[in-house]
Write an enzyme that holds these catalytic residues in place. Sequence first.
Site, short mmCIF file in Angstrom:
data_model
loop_
_atom_site.label_atom_id
_atom_site.label_comp_id
_atom_site.label_asym_id
_atom_site.label_seq_id
_atom_site.Cartn_x
_atom_site.Cartn_y
_atom_site.Cartn_z
CB SER A 6 17.18 141.74 45.19
OG SER A 6 18.49 141.78 44.68
N GLY A 8 27.42 150.29 44.71
CA GLY A 8 27.79 150.66 43.35
C GLY A 8 26.98 149.94 42.28
CG ASP A 65 -1.36 118.52 85.39
OD1 ASP A 65 -0.96 117.36 85.18
OD2 ASP A 65 -1.57 118.98 86.52
CG LEU A 73 25.35 145.54 51.78
CD1 LEU A 73 26.59 145.73 52.65
CD2 LEU A 73 24.11 145.30 52.64
#
Length: 642
Positions: A553, A484, A41, A480
């Site tokens: 990763s 495995g 402003d 994840l």
Amino acid sequence: MADAEDRTYRPDALIAQDIDAYLERHRDKGLLRFITCGSVDDGKSTLIGRLLYDSRAVFEDQLGQLESDSARVGTQGQELDFALLVDGLSAEREQGITIDVAYRFFATESRKFIVADTPGHEQYTRNMVTGASTADAAVLLVDARKGVLVQTRRHAFLAQLLGIRHVILAVNKMDLVDYDRATFEAIRDDFTAFAKDFGFEGLTAIPISGFRGDNVVERSTATDWYDGPSLVEALEAVPLAGEGSQARPFRMAVQWVNRPNQDFRGFAGLISDGTVRPGDAVRVLPSGAQATIKAIHTFDGPLEQAVAGQSVTLTLAEEVDCSRGDVICAADDPPQVADQFEASVVWMDQTAMKPGRGYWLKIGTRTVTATLAAPKYEIDVNNPAGSGSRLAAKTLELNGIGVLELRTDRPIAFEPYADSKALGGFILIDKERDATVACGMLNFALRRAQNVHWQPTDIAREHHAALKNQTPRVLWFTGLSGSGKSTIANAVEKKLALMNRHTFLLDGDNVRHGLNKDLGFTEADRIENIRRIGEVAKLMADAGLIVLTAFISPFRAERKMVRDMLPEGEFVEIFVDTPLEVAEERDVKGLYRKAREGKLKNFTGIDSPYEPPKQPEIRVNTVDMSVDEAADHIIAQILPLK
């Protein structure tokens, strides 16, 4: 210029002559690009609207629309609201603020102008940076009632960081303080003291009223105590950028290789600096090949000379390797070539910077991959010249400004941004989202960039592979925790060993006992963890091995980074696709339970994201497959291995 009634009685030929004469007068005028900036402003849009109005750059239909809009949504009562000439977004008109950058053109008798109206809100700092990146000067507005504010200082600092050397301090809304001289001088002195170390070559303070037009185009009698220039007069006195560029050594980044037929091969681009003539000796960077200018071509025909600011096509007398992104430059005064730099970076994305992640870096016409280190420090733009200006930082957030080191995946021709915007300024692009996330300025090359060279060896990677009678591979297992990965990778290696294959298994937990024991599990540390593993895997593949890696990763960008390190076809992404609930059931280490209880931070799948592969070479579902079945499936996909 004759008014509309005069034109009615004049022959068309004379009107055409008037137009041609007008265009001829304006064709060779110099062009100045400038921005208006400052706090919220302070009247930036109103000032530009007044500039357009007083310089007669508003057409009759626009004026009619302005009168209508001013009555409907204006903020100036019965008066024209000049800000509406610039604020075009509905959100801008509703809130009475500037959000996006608006560009407007106008001209005076001596010069043409392109002005960028930039927003004052802190959250739109990136938009201000966009406007400032191409500007030669800045008009920094200050509300006379409020004085120099935090955002005033922020924009002044950003202006000098982006190479703007000419600043006009426009103390606006002087009509609201009764044109008080003491108020103006106090603001002028306050800002001058703040900016004394910024290196501005020109700093002019002007008392104005954008709404009333005082000292905007013409000097005002309301400030008879002021004997300096009006705003337009000050803008007309700013040196044009092109005037200095032509005196510098020749530089042209190749934008396009023009090859219409087998008899013509030209290199098209915009000359950023210097002058070039047929017969001049030039150098092509980064290769360093030397050649001679054969001819200079344009759409209108050949030239005997071309200067900074012209777009041309150059042909060379010698056949040299030159492609898009290369820089053709003066042979006796070339820019530097390096692949490691210190840079100042302005972060412009909602997602924070990821140290260690690879981003596209676009500089001039060349695009390379750049990896950013954690910032050396972040700059406190509210106190850029004070003792507390350097803040510790591990990353940069939206609108953050920091100094950091970066490396590119190949050498590039560059000059420090202070010397050349064209060869020193860059943008960073997120590879996954194809979004511009930052802009930056190269400060200098790191000495180690010149001291470290790739040492050639006589035994190539092909020889190592031939000795082992196999094709190197990197089998990259991702998934994840508990999916495995390690178990399946171990089974695959055992089966390959029975087939007399030369292998090595890199496991995520094992490398954290040695190579990566200094890394934690923050996002930045995870990126660095994968970068190091990628480098090790590449070296092992160069030795002819089949490398198996079992790492979560979690980020696609880092998996792609490793893929890009290797020759085509050698990186095999194996997605061990196990649902989160199944992985939690197998939680033999108790990690998921600890993460759910809040005792383990940054755990993938709980409070840290996992980005599954979109198109992995191999996918194994451990719910439907046994370990042996998964291993056999993987080997069947990668065989025959030589």
